[in-house]
Design a protein around this motif. Sequence first.
Motif, PDB file in Angstrom:
ATOM      1  N   GLU A  25       0.831  -1.206   0.000  1.00  0.00           N
ATOM      2  CA  GLU A  25       0.000   0.000   0.000  1.00  0.00           C
ATOM      3  C   GLU A  25       0.867   1.257   0.000  1.00  0.00           C
ATOM      4  O   GLU A  25       0.614   2.200  -0.761  1.00  0.00           O
ATOM      5  CB  GLU A  25      -0.915   0.005   1.228  1.00  0.00           C
ATOM      6  N   LEU A  26       1.892   1.291   0.854  1.00  0.00           N
ATOM      7  CA  LEU A  26       2.714   2.484   0.987  1.00  0.00           C
ATOM      8  C   LEU A  26       3.532   2.744  -0.270  1.00  0.00           C
ATOM      9  O   LEU A  26       3.643   3.894  -0.730  1.00  0.00           O
ATOM     10  CB  LEU A  26       3.632   2.351   2.203  1.00  0.00           C
ATOM     11  N   MET A  27       4.117   1.707  -0.862  1.00  0.00           N
ATOM     12  CA  MET A  27       4.885   1.896  -2.089  1.00  0.00           C
ATOM     13  C   MET A  27       3.985   2.338  -3.236  1.00  0.00           C
ATOM     14  O   MET A  27       4.359   3.217  -4.032  1.00  0.00           O
ATOM     15  CB  MET A  27       5.616   0.600  -2.467  1.00  0.00           C
ATOM     16  N   THR A  28       2.803   1.748  -3.330  1.00  0.00           N
ATOM     17  CA  THR A  28       1.867   2.130  -4.387  1.00  0.00           C
ATOM     18  C   THR A  28       1.465   3.589  -4.241  1.00  0.00           C
ATOM     19  O   THR A  28       1.404   4.334  -5.234  1.00  0.00           O
ATOM     20  CB  THR A  28       0.623   1.229  -4.354  1.00  0.00           C
ATOM     21  N   ASN A  29       1.209   4.027  -3.010  1.00  0.00           N
ATOM     22  CA  ASN A  29       0.868   5.424  -2.772  1.00  0.00           C
ATOM     23  C   ASN A  29       2.019   6.351  -3.143  1.00  0.00           C
ATOM     24  O   ASN A  29       1.807   7.425  -3.727  1.00  0.00           O
ATOM     25  CB  ASN A  29       0.483   5.632  -1.308  1.00  0.00           C
ATOM     26  N   SER A  30       3.245   5.953  -2.785  1.00  0.00           N
ATOM     27  CA  SER A  30       4.406   6.777  -3.117  1.00  0.00           C
ATOM     28  C   SER A  30       4.556   6.931  -4.631  1.00  0.00           C
ATOM     29  O   SER A  30       4.771   8.043  -5.138  1.00  0.00           O
ATOM     30  CB  SER A  30       5.680   6.163  -2.531  1.00  0.00           C
TER      31      SER A  30
END
Length: 348
Positions: free
Chosen positions: A263-268
């Motif tokens: 989730e965090l990498m996709t958001n970044s």
Amino acid sequence: MSTVLGHQIEEVEVPNEVDRDRFERFFEQIPLAVVVSTLITHEHVIYANPAFEALSGQVRSEIEGQPWGRLRGSSVGRDQPVALGDAITAAPEVIGTFQIDRPDGSASLIDLFSSIISDDEGNPEFRLAALVDVAPRDSSLVQEFEVQMREKDMRLLEMQHRVKNNLQMITALVRVEARKARNQDESGMFDRLAGRINSIQLVYKLLSESGQREEVDLGVYLSDVASSIMHASAMEGIRLELKVDSYPVSVNVALPTGMVVNELMTNSLKHAFVDRDSGTILIHSLSDERGRRVVVADDGVGLPPDVSWPKHGKLGALIVQSLRQNAKADLAVDSQPGRGVRFTITFA
């Protein structure tokens, strides 16, 4: 997706903005065997994906339009065997271990989870059955597995519960994204969902390759997750800084951690580097005298002042809740406007 499933989607009035080609590709690429039936009229199978054909040896044309009883397979470890199709329809949610005898004479051992998917008003629409291959197709191993089940081997029971929890999460992900599709045509929606599913698939891949039932190497797993996301995004100018220590954790720890990292990498990749042609995403999984922790950071624009993550009521909050409950972990967020954001997962 077969024309039968496409027809069923039209019957439940999914708006035209839902791209059926993308929906079809999503189901075709799920790395788990999936069979779906409709509950709108008389229950019958409307879809089976290629992974089911490969696992069972049955082609979809044999079962589409038919009752669940057309599926081959019977329960393992019970005094009175139960047919796979009968077990699936016996209750709203079912978990169990079954043997599927394939046409070539080999046998597949599978863990089954089935669940009913309802619409926004709570009316049952579909029944989804997911099957996970849990052993090689060898008759001697089949017999050994039956003995272990009859002796109530706790490791196998724990694995069944783990599979159930994981596949429940898959069903929840499908339901949430499908509802979003009905309200808006969000670009990349199914790509994001594919990333979540892939995080789960990578756990089973590592278990299979290592021969372990209980643990995976968190460093190796997060490396695979991060590399897969970067490969799928294909964004030029964005660099991945990866540093991982090797240490084993249970699947109940690895899975929610991997999904949070996804989730965090996709958001970044989506938000951090707007109007920029370069940037860095950092993934560290460390085990030292300070304890065990995972850091996900970027040097992008940071979170807007009025935005927090995870946002209450959104799927990210559900995944973080799973991380806290199953992995006994805390999540800290440090965002600096114009300088990036840093998420730190600390394990107890």
